[in-house]
Design a protein around this motif. Structure first.
Motif, PDB file in Angstrom:
ATOM      1  N   ARG A  19       7.303   6.355  -0.422  1.00  0.00           N
ATOM      2  CA  ARG A  19       6.766   5.286  -1.476  1.00  0.00           C
ATOM      3  C   ARG A  19       7.116   4.016  -0.992  1.00  0.00           C
ATOM      4  N   GLY A  20       8.292   3.777  -0.591  1.00  0.00           N
ATOM      5  CA  GLY A  20       8.804   2.344  -0.075  1.00  0.00           C
ATOM      6  C   GLY A  20       7.768   1.859   0.918  1.00  0.00           C
ATOM      7  N   ALA A  21       7.388   2.674   1.962  1.00  0.00           N
ATOM      8  CA  ALA A  21       6.368   2.168   2.923  1.00  0.00           C
ATOM      9  C   ALA A  21       5.218   1.851   2.192  1.00  0.00           C
ATOM     10  N   GLY A  22       4.616   2.620   1.247  1.00  0.00           N
ATOM     11  CA  GLY A  22       3.289   2.595   0.353  1.00  0.00           C
ATOM     12  C   GLY A  22       3.441   1.221  -0.152  1.00  0.00           C
ATOM     13  N   CYS A  23       4.505   0.868  -0.913  1.00  0.00           N
ATOM     14  CA  CYS A  23       4.762  -0.226  -1.697  1.00  0.00           C
ATOM     15  C   CYS A  23       4.695  -1.520  -0.966  1.00  0.00           C
ATOM     16  N   THR A  24       5.274  -1.620   0.370  1.00  0.00           N
ATOM     17  CA  THR A  24       5.392  -2.598   1.120  1.00  0.00           C
ATOM     18  C   THR A  24       4.032  -2.868   1.838  1.00  0.00           C
ATOM     19  N   TRP A  37      13.133   0.266  -4.349  1.00  0.00           N
ATOM     20  CA  TRP A  37      14.292   0.805  -4.859  1.00  0.00           C
ATOM     21  C   TRP A  37      14.899   0.559  -6.050  1.00  0.00           C
ATOM     22  N   ASP A  38      14.781  -0.749  -6.602  1.00  0.00           N
ATOM     23  CA  ASP A  38      15.261  -1.184  -7.874  1.00  0.00           C
ATOM     24  C   ASP A  38      14.152  -0.585  -9.042  1.00  0.00           C
ATOM     25  N   ARG A  39      13.319   0.032  -8.588  1.00  0.00           N
ATOM     26  CA  ARG A  39      12.466   0.826  -9.591  1.00  0.00           C
ATOM     27  C   ARG A  39      12.331   2.063  -9.086  1.00  0.00           C
ATOM     28  N   PRO A  40      13.291   3.175  -9.303  1.00  0.00           N
ATOM     29  CA  PRO A  40      13.002   4.432  -9.001  1.00  0.00           C
ATOM     30  C   PRO A  40      12.071   5.391  -9.244  1.00  0.00           C
ATOM     31  N   ILE A  41      11.129   4.905 -10.363  1.00  0.00           N
ATOM     32  CA  ILE A  41      10.122   5.734 -11.269  1.00  0.00           C
ATOM     33  C   ILE A  41       9.025   6.081 -10.178  1.00  0.00           C
ATOM     34  N   PRO A  49      22.877  -9.720  -0.777  1.00  0.00           N
ATOM     35  CA  PRO A  49      21.543 -10.423  -1.055  1.00  0.00           C
ATOM     36  C   PRO A  49      20.736 -10.610  -0.234  1.00  0.00           C
ATOM     37  N   GLY A  50      20.832 -10.669   1.212  1.00  0.00           N
ATOM     38  CA  GLY A  50      20.074 -10.877   2.379  1.00  0.00           C
ATOM     39  C   GLY A  50      19.080  -9.489   2.354  1.00  0.00           C
ATOM     40  N   LEU A  51      19.372  -8.595   1.877  1.00  0.00           N
ATOM     41  CA  LEU A  51      18.622  -7.128   1.744  1.00  0.00           C
ATOM     42  C   LEU A  51      17.800  -6.796   0.511  1.00  0.00           C
ATOM     43  N   TRP A  52      18.194  -7.725  -0.541  1.00  0.00           N
ATOM     44  CA  TRP A  52      17.591  -7.640  -1.860  1.00  0.00           C
ATOM     45  C   TRP A  52      16.038  -7.522  -1.650  1.00  0.00           C
ATOM     46  N   PRO A  53      15.462  -8.698  -0.814  1.00  0.00           N
ATOM     47  CA  PRO A  53      13.904  -8.479  -0.698  1.00  0.00           C
ATOM     48  C   PRO A  53      13.364  -7.396  -0.188  1.00  0.00           C
ATOM     49  N   TYR A  54      14.135  -6.754   0.779  1.00  0.00           N
ATOM     50  CA  TYR A  54      13.677  -5.386   1.198  1.00  0.00           C
ATOM     51  C   TYR A  54      13.631  -4.251   0.296  1.00  0.00           C
ATOM     52  N   ALA A  55      14.783  -4.450  -0.590  1.00  0.00           N
ATOM     53  CA  ALA A  55      14.997  -3.207  -1.341  1.00  0.00           C
ATOM     54  C   ALA A  55      13.747  -3.463  -2.448  1.00  0.00           C
ATOM     55  N   GLN A  56      13.206  -4.529  -2.819  1.00  0.00           N
ATOM     56  CA  GLN A  56      12.298  -5.055  -3.867  1.00  0.00           C
ATOM     57  C   GLN A  56      10.920  -4.610  -3.155  1.00  0.00           C
TER      58      GLN A  56
END
Length: 317
Positions: free
Chosen positions: A87-92, A37-41, A26-33
């Motif tokens: 994509r992850g860097a861009g979303c962050t 990563w929970d929305r691969p589209i 759970p501690g890593l969930w916010p970073y995945a969000q």
């Protein structure tokens, strides 16, 4: 932290059964969000122009009896890793820029930054880690491709601000999200030519189309807080614009395939992808937010169909 989101740390607009919540603590969930990563589209749609261009280049080399299967597979792997990382860097980065806006929109206020589960400093460090991953991937390519990819960062940096000064933020997104159509070709040839440029423009039009559909989910909130979009610009006239964008995208792709000398499987894949786009237009209800999200997600199989046709063209001509 305070103001935790609902559903035990999950975000409102993402599936709660994603692998992120099954495999990560759970501690890593916010970073995945933050990285979605929970929305691969998102990384899938970023990846497909790379894959199309790489496969088109590979088909051209196959016609010249110079196809290198190992290089093709390696490029696809690198493009996949790069798409997920960037994509992850861009979303962050986008979430950092839109922190205050996201707190005012129902669909986004449960995200890690507005909900308080991640600090801005933590998000900036996370951007750096993802960007370094992208850099490692990029250094595997030729110098022309490295410089070309770095040039895209100016557009990436501009995108989160576009909704504040233009009704066409989807166009700016398209310029950034379609860059792989150039990189996939240059990674093979070390230069650009007409087929790659045409696929790039086609991918920009495709992005405007599918992101306009996506933006219809937020048009009421966007109107209240002054966020601009093609969904708000087109309004009830959205369908004719989408017909143009998708139609022009397919036409440009067909011309690119012709100029590249590709065989019938490439065009068959394009017809398959076009059929999915046509279905989207037939059933579209811009006032049904849930349906708009489903149709947006349906662009993944569009990319897959076109890519499958190109792969078959490598071997069958």
């Amino acid at each position: 932290m305070s103001n935790l989101s609902d559903d035990n740390g999950r975000v409102f607009d993402a599936p709660s059964d994603n692998f992120v919540y099954r495999l990560l603590p759970p501690g890593l969930w916010p970073y995945a969000q933050l990285a979605r990563w929970d929305r691969p589209i998102g990384w899938q749609l970023l990846m497909w122009p790379c894959f199309w261009s790489a496969a088109m280049a590979a088909a051209v080399t196959a016609e010249a009896n110079a196809f290198r299967p190992g290089q093709f597979i390696a490029h696809l792997f690198l493009f996949w890793i790069g798409a997920v990382a960037m994509r992850g860097a861009g979303c962050t980065y986008n979430d950092l820029v839109d922190h205050e806006i996201d707190s005012k929109v129902a669909r986004t206020r449960s995200r890690p930054l507005p909900s308080g589960r991640v600090t801005r400093r933590q998000a900036k460090i996370f951007i750096l880690l993802q960007a370094l991953t992208g850099l490692v991937v990029l250094l595997c390519f030729n110098l022309f491709t490295i410089v070309l990819a770095i040039a895209s960062l100016a557009i990436v940096a501009l995108y989160p601000f576009a909704k504040r000064f233009t009704d066409w933020p989807q166009f700016v997104l398209g310029l950034a999200f379609s860059w792989g159509a150039l990189v996939g070709w240059s990674a093979v040839f070390g230069s650009l030519s007409a087929p790659a440029l045409l696929v790039y423009v086609a991918a920009v039009l495709w992005t405007i189309g599918y992101d306009t559909i996506y933006a219809h989910q937020d048009k009421e909130d966007d109107a209240l807080i002054g966020v601009r979009s093609t969904a708000r610009l087109f309004g009830d006239n959205t369908l004719p614009f989408l017909i143009f964008f998708y139609g022009a995208m397919l036409a440009l792709m067909a011309v690119a395939f012709h100029l590249a000398g590709l065989g019938w499987p490439a065009f068959a894949g394009l017809v398959g992808g076009g059929g999915i786009l046509a279905w989207q237009l037939v059933v579209l209800d811009i006032n049904d937010g849930d349906q708009c999200k489903r149709l947006f997600l349906a662009n993944h199989p569009v990319g897959m169909a076109i890519f499958a046709g190109l792969v078959v063209a490598i071997f069958l001509g």
